[in-house]
Scaffold this active site. Sequence first.
Site, PDB file in Angstrom:
ATOM      1  CE  LYS A 322       6.605   9.197  -2.043  1.00  0.00           C
ATOM      2  NZ  LYS A 322       7.246   7.950  -2.507  1.00  0.00           N
ATOM      3  NE  ARG A 356       1.675   3.710  -1.493  1.00  0.00           N
ATOM      4  CZ  ARG A 356       1.927   4.622  -0.568  1.00  0.00           C
ATOM      5  NH1 ARG A 356       2.435   5.804  -0.921  1.00  0.00           N
ATOM      6  NH2 ARG A 356       1.694   4.369   0.711  1.00  0.00           N
TER       7      ARG A 356
END
Length: 379
Positions: A322, A356
Site C-alpha cells: 500500500k 492479508r
Amino acid sequence: MKFYKINEKSNFDEICKSIAASTAGVNIMREKSTLNFIYIKDIKSPAANILKQDALSVGADLVTHKDTIFGREMLSNALLIGSNAQLKILAKKEKLQDFGLKNLADFLAQSFKKPSKPEIMGVLNINDDSFNEASRVDTKSGIEKAIKMIEQGASYIDLGGVSSRPGSEYCGRDEEFRRIKDIVAEICRQNLHEKAKFSLDSFDEYCLEYALNHGFKMINDITANPNLAHLAKKYDAQFCLMHMQNDPKTMQNAPHYDDLIAQIDEFFKEKIEKSLANGAKNLVLDVGIGFGKTPQHNMILIKHLEHFTHFGYPLLVGASRKSVINFYHKSEVKDRLSGSLYLHLKSYENGASIIRTHDVFEHSQLFNLHLAYESENLW
C-alpha cells in the site's frame, strides 16, 4: 559463574525451564515479566493523584503533568507503567475509587492476548482495476494461483471482484456477480474450500450469499455493515468488520481524526454490538490500513494495534504493497515487498492474527523464520 545480557523479549517460559524453576514460581513471575504502558487522556487532577499513589503502592508508577501534584482543577494526560501483576492488583484498587477511575479499572481488567502465530491470507482479484496489477486473475489463473498459495502456506484466500483503491467507484451488483460467479463455482467444484478458508471481499448481500453457498467461510466487508450479520449466522461464517472513513471514492480526501484510536475503538464497539445482536458470532476486526487514513495514521494503528485486542476477537491487517510504504520510501507498487513484510511483522508482534497479503510465499518464509527465532531452542 558466567553472565549474559540476553534479549528482553526472550521466551520467558523456556528460560525458566532451563533454570528448573518451580511451576508455581514461573506462574507468578510470568506476570511480572512484561511491562505495560497505558496512556490516559483527560484525567482530572484528583484522579491522577489518587492513581499515582495507588500505582506506587503496588510497585507501578504514573507519569503525570508537572502541575498535577499541586491539586489544581485541570484535565491532563498521564502514562501508567506497570507489569501484568501490578496492573491486576491496581485494577482492584481503582474499582473502589471515584473520578472515573472505575472505568480505568474495567479497562485494566480486560485481556490483551496476542496470537501465538499468524495466519496468512492470500489475495486474489478477479477484476482488472485493482491497484496491484500482479494480483489480477481470471478464472483459470485464479484457480492455479489459489492452489499455489495454499501450497505456500495460506490458510485463507480472499477473493475480490471489486476494487476499493482510493478514488474507485462501485461497479454495481450485476457486474460484481458476473466477475465472481465462475471462479467461485470452480473453487467449490475443485473442493479448494476444504483446503483453506475462502473469503469474499464484498459488501453486496447477493454476491456474498452466492459465495457462502459455495463453501466460502468469511464475509470480508469493508463497510462493516451489521445487517450482513444474518448471513454469517446462517452459514456459520466469520464476519470481518473493517474501519473506513467515508467511502473508497472520498476516503483519502484529507482524512482527519480528533482522537484516532478512541474513534476507531468506539466504531468497533458499536459495530460489534449490532453484529452480535443480528446473530454473528465469529467476528474479525480490521483497522483498515489505507482506508481513510494518512500514512501517520496507518503507522500509529500498527504500532498500537495491541489496544484493539481488548475486544477479544482476531485482528486482521492488510498493508500489502500500500501507499503508506511509498510515503516513507518512494517506490512503485511492484517494489514494495520489503515494506509489506516489515509492516506485517510489526502488525503480528503487536497483536494481528491474520495477515492479508499479495505475497504468500515470502510471508510464509518470514513468519517461519520469526517463529524459529522465538523458539524454545533459542529461548
